[in-house]
Every structure is written in structure tokens, then in C-alpha cells.
Scaffold this motif. Structure first.
Motif, PDB file in Angstrom:
ATOM      1  N   ARG A  62       0.895  -1.185  -0.158  1.00 36.98           N
ATOM      2  CA  ARG A  62      -0.338  -0.255  -0.014  1.00 36.98           C
ATOM      3  C   ARG A  62       0.524   0.979  -0.325  1.00 36.98           C
ATOM      4  O   ARG A  62       0.763   2.054  -0.637  1.00 36.98           O
ATOM      5  N   ASP A 107       0.384   3.998  -3.278  1.00 37.94           N
ATOM      6  CA  ASP A 107       0.379   5.328  -2.345  1.00 37.94           C
ATOM      7  C   ASP A 107       1.177   6.590  -2.956  1.00 37.94           C
ATOM      8  O   ASP A 107       0.825   7.318  -3.021  1.00 37.94           O
ATOM      9  N   ASP A 134       3.469  -0.920  -7.602  1.00 39.54           N
ATOM     10  CA  ASP A 134       3.478  -2.522  -6.333  1.00 39.54           C
ATOM     11  C   ASP A 134       4.590  -2.699  -5.759  1.00 39.54           C
ATOM     12  O   ASP A 134       4.599  -3.297  -4.911  1.00 39.54           O
TER      13      ASP A 134
END
Length: 252
Positions: free
Chosen positions: A200, A204, A209
Motif C-alpha cells: 500500500r 500510494d 506496486d
């Protein structure tokens, strides 16, 4: 990189709040480490070319849990770089232990905030670099790190864990601090180990990823990026990854 910046800044505060010796050591150690990290992981695509990436035809440990393809084009990881990571982590852990010890030394001369800052800098160094050292040690013990391109996707195995993404799920790949992969939707990538816990944050904050550290590849990571980009954009060419005679042919 942010870790080195933070630890260097904390060492600078310690320098000016009563711990000049250890503050200076922290600046030199963590600041120098940050510069070295930047040099080793900077984007090499435009300015600096290393020797061509080494490739083999085969598979990486654990790959067959994610794909039925028996083999593909493999960019093996660098064992020498992993050893260097382990030794560097050991140096930072020892420095952290020394800082923590100095923070509690009754004969040490500190300002009012000196012991607290020394303790925090030392504890942060011990905690973070112990993790890096353990991951490097496990990678050396298990072996078989690298990136594998097979007909139905990309698999890699790194000290921080494994990753699998199908070609059609991959949105983009780029070269930064590592070879960085971004999928269309976060559930389309399979991650293990530390990579899964950082998923995450990576998506973000860093627009990816997962990433494979460029310093842990044998040779120029730009070569690996070129191959990944080619097979991502040319679905009809992926079948060649099933044939050891054509998998490593020149990109048109």
C-alpha cells in the motif's frame, strides 16, 4: 533514501544539542550511506551504462507456484551485491549499538536533548538495518534471486520477497530506485514477504506496486527493463519465451 535523510537530520540535531562527536559520526555514516545508495540506485538508462545484463534460460525457485510455464528468460541476481548489503547493514547496526551505549554512558557529556537523540538515532539504525541484514542473509542462504520472464508473466525473487504479475495485468514498468512495476489494479499482483507489507505504501506514495533493486542485478538494469517493456508491448512475441533458442534474441 528517505531513511538516510531522516537519520542524517537527526544526527545533525544531535551535533548541535550536546553530542558533537556522535552527531558528526552519524552525519558522516548515514549521510555517506545515503550518497552511496543514491549512486548505486540512480537511473542508469540515460547517463551511465554498466556492462550488459547477464541472462540465462531456466527458472527461479518458487516460480512454479505462480505459473505453469516451466522456464523462461532469467536475469539472475548478483550475489556480490547481496554480500555488500549484508556487510553494510552490519556496519550500521554496530554504529547504532555504539550510539545507544553512548546515550546511557554516565561519563558522556551531553546537552539536555543529546541522550534522547542519540538513543533514537541508534535505535532507528539498529531496527532498520537489522531487517536489511536479515533479508540479505536469508537471500544468500536461499539463493536464486533475480527476474524471470515467461510466456504468461513476470516473476521475481528478491530479499524482500517474491512477486508475480501477468503480462496483461501489468500497466507500466520503469527504472528508478529499482525496476518498478505498476499493475492496473492492486489485486492483480501477488506479493510475499516484506513486499506484501509495503504494497500500500509503495502504491500510494511511490506510484508502483513493487520494485526489484537495481543494485542486486548482474549488469545493466536498463537491459532488463528493455526486455520487459518489449514483451509487455508485444503479446505476439511472448511465445518465444518458451524456446531457449529464441528467448534471448535481439529486440527488433
Amino acid at each position: 533514501m528517505l531513511l538516510f535523510v531522516g537519520l542524517t537530520a537527526m544526527s545533525a540535531v544531535a551535533l548541535f544539542t550536546g553530542s558533537p562527536v556522535w552527531g558528526t559520526i552519524g552525519i558522516l555514516l548515514f549521510g555517506g550511506g545515503g550518497i552511496l545508495y543514491f549512486v548505486l540506485t540512480r537511473n542508469s538508462g540515460a547517463t551511465t551504462r554498466r556492462r550488459p545484463a547477464r541472462t540465462t534460460y531456466g527458472h527461479l525457485p518458487g516460480m512454479r507456484r505462480f505459473t505453469d510455464e516451466p522456464a523462461g528468460l532469467v536475469f539472475p541476481g548478483s550475489r556480490l551485491s547481496t554480500v555488500a548489503t549484508l556487510l553494510g547493514s552490519l556496519v550500521f547496526v554496530v554504529a547504532g549499538l555504539a550510539m545507544v551505549a553512548m546515550a546511557f554512558a554516565p561519563s558522556a557529556s551531553h546537552g539536555p536533548a543529546g541522550p534522547v537523540l542519540l538513543f533514537l538515532v541508534g535505535l532507528a539504525g539498529i531496527t532498520v538495518f537489522s531487517v536489511f541484514g536479515v533479508l540479505a542473509l536469508l537471500a544468500l542462504a536461499r539463493g536464486g534471486n533475480g527476474i524471470a520472464l515467461v510466456a504468461d508473466g513476470v516473476y521475481f525473487r528478491a530479499p524482500a520477497g517474491r512477486a508475480w504479475v501477468g503480462w496483461d495485468d501489468l500497466k507500466s514498468v520503469r527504472l528508478g530506485d529499482g525496476i518498478q512495476f505498476l499493475v492496473h489494479s492492486p489485486e492483480q499482483i501477488t506479493l510475499t514477504g516484506l513486499n506484501r507489507w509495503l504494497h500500500r505504501v509503495n502504491r500510494d506514495r511511490f506510484g508502483m506496486d513493487v520494485g526489484y533493486p537495481t543494485m542486486l542485478l548482474k549488469g545493466d538494469p536498463g537491459d532488463a527493463l528493455e526486455r520487459i517493456t518489449y514483451f509487455h508491448s508485444a503479446p505476439e512475441a511472448r511465445v518465444s519465451l518458451r524456446d531457449p533458442g529464441t528467448a534471448n534474441r535481439s529486440i527488433p
